[in-house]
Scaffold this motif. Structure first.
Motif, PDB file in Angstrom:
ATOM      1  N   MET A 136     -49.072 -11.688  -2.653  1.00  0.00           N
ATOM      2  CA  MET A 136     -49.684 -12.538  -3.670  1.00  0.00           C
ATOM      3  C   MET A 136     -50.700 -11.782  -4.532  1.00  0.00           C
ATOM      4  O   MET A 136     -51.140 -12.301  -5.555  1.00  0.00           O
ATOM      5  CB  MET A 136     -50.379 -13.728  -2.998  1.00  0.00           C
ATOM      6  CG  MET A 136     -49.425 -14.706  -2.321  1.00  0.00           C
ATOM      7  SD  MET A 136     -50.302 -15.846  -1.199  1.00  0.00           S
ATOM      8  CE  MET A 136     -51.383 -16.679  -2.346  1.00  0.00           C
ATOM      9  N   CYS A 152     -52.885 -20.019  -9.790  1.00  0.00           N
ATOM     10  CA  CYS A 152     -52.658 -18.646  -9.325  1.00  0.00           C
ATOM     11  C   CYS A 152     -53.921 -17.801  -9.485  1.00  0.00           C
ATOM     12  O   CYS A 152     -53.960 -16.860 -10.285  1.00  0.00           O
ATOM     13  CB  CYS A 152     -51.463 -18.018 -10.048  1.00  0.00           C
ATOM     14  SG  CYS A 152     -51.506 -18.178 -11.842  1.00  0.00           S
ATOM     15  N   TYR A 157     -47.573 -17.999  -5.841  1.00  0.00           N
ATOM     16  CA  TYR A 157     -48.618 -18.989  -5.592  1.00  0.00           C
ATOM     17  C   TYR A 157     -48.042 -20.393  -5.464  1.00  0.00           C
ATOM     18  O   TYR A 157     -48.606 -21.242  -4.756  1.00  0.00           O
ATOM     19  CB  TYR A 157     -49.680 -18.926  -6.694  1.00  0.00           C
ATOM     20  CG  TYR A 157     -50.712 -17.854  -6.418  1.00  0.00           C
ATOM     21  CD1 TYR A 157     -51.864 -18.154  -5.706  1.00  0.00           C
ATOM     22  CD2 TYR A 157     -50.511 -16.542  -6.845  1.00  0.00           C
ATOM     23  CE1 TYR A 157     -52.808 -17.176  -5.434  1.00  0.00           C
ATOM     24  CE2 TYR A 157     -51.447 -15.561  -6.574  1.00  0.00           C
ATOM     25  CZ  TYR A 157     -52.598 -15.878  -5.874  1.00  0.00           C
ATOM     26  OH  TYR A 157     -53.528 -14.896  -5.590  1.00  0.00           O
ATOM     27  N   LEU A 187     -55.480 -23.924  -2.132  1.00  0.00           N
ATOM     28  CA  LEU A 187     -54.128 -23.507  -2.509  1.00  0.00           C
ATOM     29  C   LEU A 187     -53.275 -24.684  -2.974  1.00  0.00           C
ATOM     30  O   LEU A 187     -52.321 -24.502  -3.740  1.00  0.00           O
ATOM     31  CB  LEU A 187     -53.443 -22.800  -1.334  1.00  0.00           C
ATOM     32  CG  LEU A 187     -53.863 -21.341  -1.079  1.00  0.00           C
ATOM     33  CD1 LEU A 187     -53.219 -20.821   0.203  1.00  0.00           C
ATOM     34  CD2 LEU A 187     -53.489 -20.441  -2.259  1.00  0.00           C
ATOM     35  N   SER A 245     -48.659 -22.691  -2.270  1.00  0.00           N
ATOM     36  CA  SER A 245     -49.102 -24.080  -2.386  1.00  0.00           C
ATOM     37  C   SER A 245     -48.243 -25.002  -1.521  1.00  0.00           C
ATOM     38  O   SER A 245     -48.758 -25.930  -0.879  1.00  0.00           O
ATOM     39  CB  SER A 245     -49.055 -24.510  -3.847  1.00  0.00           C
ATOM     40  OG  SER A 245     -49.463 -25.852  -3.998  1.00  0.00           O
TER      41      SER A 245
END
Length: 336
Positions: free
Chosen positions: A213, A191, A138, A186, A142
């Motif tokens: 993910m 997460c 995550y 994001l 991002s």
């Protein structure tokens, strides 16, 4: 002149019947036209012969209709040309948004390739040490979202202090305005597991990254798939992960907040975790629903509200929707 003197005032003339006779039943206006058309007179052998040319009413009406058609066609052509000009103006105004849309997808694709390869390399270690949260995946997502949206729009975040840490499992909910909502969320670097249509997982790079993910697949309009999705969400929350829902179920077509479904709130009520309401504003104006090929310029605002807790799914649903609705109304957005 004798022949003229012998003519009776109302005697019928050759080739002419009186107005009151059967073959001619003209209205007064028609009679006037008839008199006006008595234009030829000829003296032949000391006899006056009057030639009457009856008006052709069909031709008169046809000429009038033709003039009306010409006038109307000129008006129509002028209105058509003006509408064509306005459509050209609209097309020109959309040109910049279309160009931005092309570069947006080029940017997201180019940045996704190396980051996806990084995710593939580290995925075995993620499964061994952080199977449920997958925090490193995550963090990469991002970075990808930030690099993608940075050249195209800026956003403001209010209430960062209300975000629970990654170690605290929570249920996040938000209104859904645009395809850009995922990119914007994001960047919060949390997460949480999104719920996405199963068909998106077959998309190259993006869909494969979602699989790595741990994004939760869902078949829409399939009650069994929806039930399995909720069970998986509760299982992930109990194991320390967070989940993210768009309670409206789909993107708003008119920018107004729709009705909330209770699935997300039943997960929170049964697991005892907090619900974190988030309000998104501006993404629907940048990329409206149904126009994913364009991206306008403008500001985006994210408001993170205080977490709410409870054991009743319906109460949680009403409270979360009320908080988000108040924020939207205060910023000029509508609510259904």
């Amino acid at each position: 002149m004798e022949s003229l003197s012998r003519l009776k005032p109302f005697a019928p003339l050759p080739f002419f019947s009186p107005i009151n006779s059967a073959p001619f039943t003209y209205k007064p206006a028609s009679c006037r036209l008839l008199v006006c058309n008595c234009v030829k007179k000829k003296l032949d052998n000391r006899k006056l012969v009057l030639h009457f040319s009856a008006p052709k009413f069909g031709q008169i009406k046809l000429r009038k209709i033709q003039r009306d058609i010409i006038a109307r066609s000129e008006i129509a052509s002028s209105s058509t040309s003006s509408s064509d000009n306005s459509s050209h103006v609209l097309t020109d105004s959309q040109l910049g948004a279309r160009i931005r849309g092309i570069f947006f997808y080029l940017t997201t694709g180019i940045t996704a390739i190396p980051l996806f390869l990084t995710m593939v390399i580290i995925h075995p270690f993620i499964l061994s040490f952080d199977r449920y949260r997958r925090r490193l995946h995550y963090s990469i997502a991002s970075i990808w979202a930030s690099l993608t949206i940075f050249p195209f729009y800026k956003f403001e975040i209010d209430g960062l202090q209300n975000l629970p840490p990654n170690t605290v499992p929570s249920v996040y909910v938000s209104n859904h305005q645009s395809f850009l909502d995922i990119y914007t969320l994001l960047t919060l670097n949390r997460c949480f597991k999104f719920i996405s249509k199963r068909s998106i997982f077959v998309f190259p790079i993006i869909g494969w990254a979602m699989f790595l993910m741990g994004v939760i697949p869902l078949r829409r309009m399939d009650s069994r798939s929806q039930l399995d999705c909720l069970k998986r969400c509760m299982d992930l929350v109990r194991k320390g992960a967070s989940v993210f829902f768009f309670p409206e179920g789909t993107r708003s077509k008119d920018g107004k907040l729709g009705a909330f479904k209770k699935g997300a709130f039943s997960v929170a009520a049964k697991t005892g975790v907090p619900v974190v309401p988030i309000t998104l504003m501006g993404t629907g104006k940048l990329m409206p629903t149904g126009h994913e090929g364009i991206i306008h310029s403008g500001p985006v605002k994210v408001i993170i509200h205080k977490p709410i807790q409870g054991s009743n799914a319906e109460d949680l649903c009403d409270e979360a929707r009320s908080v988000i609705a108040e924020s939207l109304i205060s910023h000029g957005y509508g609510v259904h």
